[in-house]
Structure formats: structure tokens, C-alpha cells
Design an enzyme around this catalytic site. Sequence first.
Site, PDB file in Angstrom:
ATOM      1  N   ASP A 175       0.712  -1.057   0.079  1.00  0.00           N
ATOM      2  CA  ASP A 175       0.267  -0.080  -0.113  1.00  0.00           C
ATOM      3  C   ASP A 175       0.931   1.241   0.138  1.00  0.00           C
ATOM      4  O   ASP A 175       2.234   1.122   0.324  1.00  0.00           O
ATOM      5  CB  ASP A 175      -0.785  -0.024   0.982  1.00  0.00           C
ATOM      6  CG  ASP A 175      -0.326   0.008   2.611  1.00  0.00           C
ATOM      7  OD1 ASP A 175       0.977   0.071   2.412  1.00  0.00           O
ATOM      8  OD2 ASP A 175      -0.903  -0.201   3.600  1.00  0.00           O
ATOM      9  N   ASP A 214      -8.012  -7.331   1.536  1.00  0.00           N
ATOM     10  CA  ASP A 214      -7.130  -7.437   2.527  1.00  0.00           C
ATOM     11  C   ASP A 214      -7.735  -6.976   4.009  1.00  0.00           C
ATOM     12  O   ASP A 214      -8.517  -5.895   3.891  1.00  0.00           O
ATOM     13  CB  ASP A 214      -5.824  -6.725   2.160  1.00  0.00           C
ATOM     14  CG  ASP A 214      -5.977  -5.148   2.882  1.00  0.00           C
ATOM     15  OD1 ASP A 214      -5.425  -4.597   3.629  1.00  0.00           O
ATOM     16  OD2 ASP A 214      -6.687  -4.512   1.935  1.00  0.00           O
ATOM     17  N   CYS A 246     -12.259 -27.801  10.102  1.00  0.00           N
ATOM     18  CA  CYS A 246     -11.045 -27.150   9.556  1.00  0.00           C
ATOM     19  C   CYS A 246      -9.955 -28.236   9.650  1.00  0.00           C
ATOM     20  O   CYS A 246      -9.898 -29.064  10.490  1.00  0.00           O
ATOM     21  CB  CYS A 246     -10.861 -25.965  10.326  1.00  0.00           C
ATOM     22  SG  CYS A 246      -9.281 -25.270   9.973  1.00  0.00           S
ATOM     23  N   CYS A 251      -6.599 -27.190   9.061  1.00  0.00           N
ATOM     24  CA  CYS A 251      -5.454 -26.396   9.267  1.00  0.00           C
ATOM     25  C   CYS A 251      -4.451 -27.139  10.038  1.00  0.00           C
ATOM     26  O   CYS A 251      -4.954 -27.970  10.761  1.00  0.00           O
ATOM     27  CB  CYS A 251      -5.800 -24.910   9.658  1.00  0.00           C
ATOM     28  SG  CYS A 251      -5.849 -24.946  11.439  1.00  0.00           S
ATOM     29  N   CYS A 288      -5.547 -27.255  13.829  1.00  0.00           N
ATOM     30  CA  CYS A 288      -6.910 -28.199  14.016  1.00  0.00           C
ATOM     31  C   CYS A 288      -6.655 -29.530  13.827  1.00  0.00           C
ATOM     32  O   CYS A 288      -7.259 -30.444  14.533  1.00  0.00           O
ATOM     33  CB  CYS A 288      -7.937 -27.748  13.195  1.00  0.00           C
ATOM     34  SG  CYS A 288      -8.841 -26.034  13.707  1.00  0.00           S
ATOM     35  N   HIS A 296      -4.468 -20.395  12.461  1.00  0.00           N
ATOM     36  CA  HIS A 296      -5.786 -20.894  11.984  1.00  0.00           C
ATOM     37  C   HIS A 296      -6.844 -19.830  11.265  1.00  0.00           C
ATOM     38  O   HIS A 296      -7.335 -20.169  10.354  1.00  0.00           O
ATOM     39  CB  HIS A 296      -6.602 -21.212  13.419  1.00  0.00           C
ATOM     40  CG  HIS A 296      -8.036 -21.491  13.153  1.00  0.00           C
ATOM     41  ND1 HIS A 296      -8.441 -22.599  12.699  1.00  0.00           N
ATOM     42  CD2 HIS A 296      -9.188 -20.752  13.400  1.00  0.00           C
ATOM     43  CE1 HIS A 296      -9.821 -22.626  12.594  1.00  0.00           C
ATOM     44  NE2 HIS A 296     -10.151 -21.483  12.919  1.00  0.00           N
TER      45      HIS A 296
END
Length: 376
Positions: free
Chosen positions: A89, A271, A309, A311, A314, A340
Site C-alpha cells: 500500500d 485485505d 477445519c 489447518c 486444528c 488458524h
Amino acid sequence: MFELKKTEGKARRGEFTCAHGTVQTPVFMNVGTQGAIKGALSAEDLKNIGCQVELSNTYHLHLRPTDKVVREMGGLHRFMTWDGPILTDSGGFQVFSLASLRKIKEEGVYFSSHIDGHKIFMGPEESMQIQSNLGSDICMAFDECIENPAPRDYVQKSVDRTYRWLERCKAENARLNQLPDTVNPQQMLWGINQGGTYADIRIDHMKRIRDLDLPGYAIGGLAVGETAEEMYDVIEAVEPHMPADKTRYLMGVGTPSNIIEAVARGVDFFDCVMPARNARHARLFTWDGAINLKNAKYTLDDSPIDSQCDCPVCRRYSRAYIRHLFAAEEMLAMRLSVMHNLYFYNKLMEKIRNALDEGTFDAFRREYSDKLGRRI
């Protein structure tokens, strides 16, 4: 640079290509403000949780380690060992967030550093030079992010100045890309639409910046005080005037529900610091809604954060264990929670893309838009 592959209503399924890879859209960019995700996630972690684009902040990296140091180290990709696309940015959001430490003039903005108070000047040319030193794939135009609500007269004057700054950004970006020692000579400049919550100012500004024929366009100045409905109204007003063959980026937004609703209104890029920030305070997203792991009811909860989940967190850790880490003020609590939440956001975007591929996005929206906003 951008190929629109499919639409469902206004929702768009696309593919964006830049110097450091191809991005499947819609996409959520993982925010590493100072070249790192707050919560101790590395570039390797980002790969493992499905990140496609990393986002860093021009103002903060200009202060430390300085963009000149990053350039000497080979650019931001090499410095942080991330080989995928990077968006930087422009520093324009700091014009909003550091309001008590800045003064806006036609030539640019005079800041006092939030770190030590030393004086900084940043205008369109300086922002482009800093971002060129960082070597990002996408550099954002220098603009003023206006608070909502703001007086109409001030908004109009600010938007006119932002347009003049964009013209200067375009000229400077083109000049820098031609230099023989430029870090990334394929760096793309995206323009930013402003105008507060005034639909006519927004539309007029979008038409003007569209005529500059930039590779991508963002809708800025939202999620800074207006309601969600006001934000959606702005998107709906601006979207018909955005080029269909260019990327569309909604800056700084937002919740899972915000993202689903903005995709439905034609946005490609997102974002937000919120998923990582929430995670650092034990507020975690699941496919049934959000939970707060600091609640006592999770003390003996042996289940993962989210049973749906897959991930890395998890698959291995329990709610009870992560809650204990927060209570003990262990750094691992933040790392696991941020991992996560960012995985959840990247998976959300994957599910949105799959739904668009299969022509089932409307059904996906009906099932999840409200559900993901619930607190369990």
C-alpha cells in the site's frame, strides 16, 4: 495481467498474473505490515496455509528498516524470503490513521514519525520511489483516506487532489520502471477510488481514474466509520463504472460476511488486519461462527478450534490447550491462533472460487454470509 474467466451475477472468477506468479481470484491478501505477519508466521507458514498474495506497508517499511535497506538486500521478496506476489500500500492509509501527526499539502503529506517523532515527507513521487525500492508486484497510488462521515466540500477537494496525485504517481512509476537498476521493472500501479459515502463523487472519480488506463483499481476509504450497508451502497454505485477487464480491490475489508457480500457485488481482491488481530486476542473463526477461546467453557474442551477445519492447528491441538496458552501468556497461543484464522480466510476464498466454478455461489452466499457473522 487479468483474465475474467466466469461470472455469476456480478460475482467474478478470474486469474491475475504478475512477475511473481499467477493468482486465482477472488483472493484475500495476508497482511504482513512490516514484512511479517503479526503472530510469528514466516513466509514458509504462509505457503503452508494457502496464502497467494502478501501485503506490506510502505510507510512502516520506510521507517524501519528503511526502503533503502530493503533495496540493498535485494528487494522485499528476497528480504522476507517470499517468492509469491506482493502488494504494497502507498502510505495513504496513514494519512487517515496518523491524523494527529500529519499535515496535508498539495505537494504531499508531512508526518511526524509515530516511533520517535522525526519529520517525514511523503508525496506521490516519494511513495512510488519507496515502493520501487521494495520491489513489490503491485504498488498502490498515494491518496488520502478520508474518515466517514466527512463534509462534502472537504471530500470533493480531497478527491480532486487525490486525482492529481494519481497522475503524478503514474508518471513516476513509469519513469522508475525504465531505470536499469530497478528492483522490479514489471511493478504495476493500481489507482484508488475515493469519495467518502457520496455516490456522485465516487462515480465521477471512478470515471476519471478509469480513463488513466491502469492495470487495476481499488475502492478505498471504506471500513473507516460507515455502516456495512453504506459500504455496500458505495460498492454498488462504483462497480458499474469499473473496467470489467481490470482487477478490483476493496481495501481493508473485512469480516467473512463482508467479503462474501463484496464478492457478490463484483470485487476480486481483499485485505484486512482483522483475522490476525482477532486471533491474537483469542477470537477465532469457525464454519459455524466465531468463538472466544478465553471463555471458561473451553477449559476442558478436547476438540479442535473447528472440527470442519483441516489447518495444521486444528489437526493437532485442542481448544483447551490453546486456551491454556493464552492464560499462561505463551507466545505460541498467538502463533497457533493467527495461523488458524488466516488459513480460514484463505480457505474461505478457495470455497468461494470453487462455488463460482460450479455455478453455486448464490447458494454458498445464502448458507454462509449470515452464519459466519455469528458469535457462538
